[in-house]
Design a protein around this motif. Structure first.
Motif: not given
Length: 409
Positions: A146-147, A150-151
């Motif tokens: 998920t991180r 997002r990036r």
């Protein structure tokens, strides 16, 4: 002497690696099997602990219940627990002793039940805490995915998950996501390269045509018919240049802005007004409004293009006489607002969305208009989205539009 044939050449080694045979599904350390073993083991451990606690509590309760609640002293029965009669018939005495023993047994069972409930509550708290920690450990790869996503949403396509660990469903998902990012990065790189090449290849011939036309129009001996034709071709060439610039800007503004700098929307709006003031005076349109400081993080050139497109549209699509355009900026609710309102023809609410489509105008054809190439609002919407904002159009009572651009501060 006949020539000796050369020995056959050794076949080249394959440049590809043979695909490794995957183990059977039930032998792979899949997330399903890992969760099954994890929670099955937790249930087994919790059951063993609960049985051990119940066994110890039961042993203690039986030890208390097996103690005689009375003593025989000098041929007499005395008790500190039971209320035994001193002088009574054998039947009455036996009934009193039986009642006392039953009471003590019931008290031992109640104590066992209460302590078992307390043990169950404590064990449940420990089980929930341990389960929460283990679930977080098992699902931590999802947080990593998920991180990274997002990036990547911020156009940082160089990011990769590169998840290590057992070959389970989560690693397979991460590897598939990395492959998708590789393809997206190649596609965006090819798109940027195409936009750069198209920018050069399309602008150069148009600039040459404009120069040749201007040179021929400057000839004082040119006949009037040729000058009229040159002016027509020059206007057509200018329209083509505007179309090419608009298409290239639309292609560039579809991506989010990576390098951001502080930009004041009030200054951007003032510059757009200065560039449009001459055209507004020719059309008899007054420009007014109050512009308060509203600083955002973004690309100043693209944000100026938003304001310029909105102000130009407000001036061009206005009433013949007594028209006005109101341009204002302010900070409201953590958002920077750019509002452009104008007088003009009545716009039905159901046609608002069509105005943001490329080459679409209100009740006009796709070609033959002297008001632009039909990309202004499309570019404004793309630039606003690239900055994480949005643009909303509303019909103004009495005719005209109110355009609101909201950008995060």
């Amino acid at each position: 002497m006949p020539a000796v044939p050369a020995p056959p050449a050794t076949p080249p080694k394959p440049t590809w690696e043979p695909k490794q045979q995957e183990p059977p599904y039930w032998l792979r350390p899949t997330i399903r099997i890992r969760l099954t073993l994890l929670y099955g083991g937790m249930f087994l451990i919790a059951g063993i602990l609960l049985l051990s606690i119940i066994y110890m509590l039961a042993a203690q309760a039986l030890h208390v219940g097996s103690e005689l609640p009375f003593e025989i002293v000098n041929g007499q029965v005395t008790s500190t627990v039971c209320n035994l009669p001193e002088k009574a018939s054998p039947d009455t005495f036996n009934a009193a002793m039986n009642s006392c023993v039953n009471h003590q047994r019931q008290q031992a069972l109640d104590t066992l039940l209460n302590r078992s409930l307390l043990a169950l509550v404590g064990l449940s708290v420990i089980a929930f805490a341990f389960g929460y920690a283990m679930a977080g450990r098992v699902l931590s790869p999802l947080g990593r995915i998920t991180r990274t996503a997002r990036r990547v949403a911020g156009t940082d396509l160089s990011r990769r998950i590169e998840l290590d660990g057992p070959d389970d469903e989560l690693k397979e998902l991460a590897d598939t996501f990395d492959e998708m990012l590789d393809r997206l990065e190649r596609a965006f790189t090819a798109q940027q390269r195409f936009v750069g090449n198209a920018s050069h290849e399309l602008r150069t011939p148009l600039a040459i045509n404009r120069t040749l036309l201007e040179v021929h129009l400057s000839d004082p001996q040119a006949p009037p018919e040729l000058k009229q034709l040159g002016k027509t071709l020059l206007a057509t060439n200018e329209r083509s240049e505007q179309l090419v610039e608009g298409l290239l800007l639309l292609a560039r503004s579809d991506n989010q802005i990576v390098e951001r700098k502080p930009v004041d929307l009030a200054e951007v709006a003032s510059r757009a007004i200065d560039q449009t003031r001459g055209e507004a005076e020719e059309r008899g349109v007054a420009i007014r409004g109050e512009r308060s400081p509203a600083v955002v993080q973004g690309n100043g050139v693209l944000l100026e293009r938003i304001a310029l497109n909105l102000v130009q549209n407000a001036v061009r699509y206005n009433v013949p006489e007594g028209g006005w355009v109101e341009v204002g900026t302010e900070l409201q609710g953590g958002q920077a607002l750019l509002v452009v309102a104008n007088t003009g023809p009545v716009v039905p609410a159901y046609e608002i969305d069509n105005l943001f489509e490329p080459f679409r105008r209100l009740r006009t054809e796709r070609t033959g208009s002297d008001k632009g190439v039909g990309l202004g609002l499309s570019i404004a919407r793309s630039v606003a989205r690239a900055h994480g904002g949005r643009i909303i159009a509303e019909p103004r009572e009495g005719g005209g539009l109110v355009m609101r651009v909201s950008l995060p501060v």
